[in-house]
Design a protein around this motif. Structure first.
Motif, short mmCIF file in Angstrom:
data_model
loop_
_atom_site.label_atom_id
_atom_site.label_comp_id
_atom_site.label_asym_id
_atom_site.label_seq_id
_atom_site.Cartn_x
_atom_site.Cartn_y
_atom_site.Cartn_z
N LYS A 158 0.89 -1.27 -0.07
CA LYS A 158 -0.16 0.07 -0.02
C LYS A 158 0.75 1.33 0.23
N SER A 159 1.98 1.17 0.87
CA SER A 159 2.74 2.62 0.98
C SER A 159 3.58 2.87 -0.38
N ILE A 160 4.03 1.58 -0.88
CA ILE A 160 4.91 1.71 -2.39
C ILE A 160 4.09 2.13 -3.17
N LEU A 161 2.39 1.86 -3.26
CA LEU A 161 1.62 2.24 -4.30
C LEU A 161 1.38 3.80 -4.25
N LYS A 162 1.47 4.17 -2.99
CA LYS A 162 1.05 5.60 -2.74
C LYS A 162 2.26 6.58 -3.23
N ALA A 163 3.40 5.96 -3.03
CA ALA A 163 4.58 6.57 -3.30
C ALA A 163 4.61 6.68 -4.90
N THR A 164 4.33 5.53 -5.67
CA THR A 164 4.35 5.53 -7.20
C THR A 164 3.11 6.36 -7.59
N ASN A 165 2.09 6.63 -6.88
CA ASN A 165 1.03 7.35 -7.30
C ASN A 165 1.47 8.90 -7.14
N ALA A 166 2.47 9.09 -6.17
CA ALA A 166 2.79 10.47 -6.16
C ALA A 166 3.54 10.77 -7.26
N LEU A 167 4.67 9.89 -7.54
CA LEU A 167 5.72 9.85 -8.67
C LEU A 167 4.80 10.29 -10.06
N LEU A 168 3.63 9.38 -10.24
CA LEU A 168 3.03 9.64 -11.45
C LEU A 168 2.25 10.99 -11.75
N HIS A 169 2.04 11.61 -10.53
CA HIS A 169 1.30 12.80 -10.54
C HIS A 169 2.36 14.08 -10.64
N ASP A 170 3.49 13.90 -9.70
CA ASP A 170 4.38 14.89 -9.28
C ASP A 170 5.47 15.09 -10.25
N PHE A 171 6.05 13.80 -10.77
CA PHE A 171 7.33 13.91 -11.56
C PHE A 171 7.68 14.95 -12.68
N GLY A 172 6.48 15.26 -13.23
CA GLY A 172 6.51 16.41 -14.27
C GLY A 172 6.94 17.82 -13.53
N GLN A 173 6.68 17.72 -12.30
CA GLN A 173 7.11 19.05 -11.76
C GLN A 173 8.46 19.35 -11.56
N HIS A 174 8.91 18.11 -11.36
CA HIS A 174 10.61 18.02 -10.83
C HIS A 174 11.38 17.73 -11.95
N TYR A 175 10.84 17.19 -13.06
CA TYR A 175 11.86 16.86 -14.25
C TYR A 175 11.19 17.07 -15.42
N GLU A 176 11.81 17.52 -16.48
CA GLU A 176 11.59 17.77 -17.62
C GLU A 176 11.46 16.34 -18.57
#
Length: 153
Positions: free
Chosen positions: A131-149
């Motif tokens: 559950k916790s790794i899925l939450k972290a992955t969800n954050a990655l999918l939603h926030d990655f573009g804000q930190h990387y081009e």
């Protein structure tokens, strides 16, 4: 292999997906069955880590493990209740060692609801729950573009 920027981003989130041992419900391998049944019936987890009184990881335990042991050994409830839990522990579960990779985490979490993380001496450092790794992955999918081009090759 996970693309390095993605792995770096997720590894930076480790504090959100690694639950430290100090924050976990665990049982000591010498606890009796009655104690463990009471604990398992009062928490939301179906399986919990078992450690020695010095924190060395032994395995995991669930109510199913206890009932299976009772049936397999044809024990009455009275015979079972004061036995040490160490006899019923699942010892063949998957674990993570120091320097684990996220590829290893994702592969192992397919078959386990959580993975115990052990140090070099086999002491339980914490767990990574699916559950916790899925939450972290969800954050990655939603926030990655804000930190990387991102751009296509």
């Amino acid at each position: 292999m996970i693309a390095q920027p993605l792995e770096d981003y997720l590894k930076a989130q480790e504090s959100t997906f690694l639950t430290p041992a100090a924050n976990l419900a665990v049982v000591i391998d010498s606890h009796n069955v009655d104690h463990v049944i009471l604990l398992l019936s009062q928490i939301t987890y179906s399986r919990i880590p078992v450690v020695t009184d010095h924190g060395k990881f032994v395995g995991t335990i669930s109510l199913t493990d206890i009932l299976s042991y009772q049936i397999q050994h044809n024990l009455s409830a009275a015979e079972l209740e004061n036995m040490d839990i160490v006899h019923m522990v699942k010892r063949d579960g998957l674990t993570l060692g120091p320097g684990y990779t996220l590829t290893e985490v994702f592969h192992k979490l397919v078959d386990e609801s959580f993975l115990p993380v052990l140090d070099a001496e086999g002491l339980l450092e914490g767990i990574i729950a699916r559950k916790s790794i899925l939450k972290a992955t969800n954050a990655l999918l939603h926030d990655f573009g804000q930190h990387y081009e991102m751009s296509p090759k």
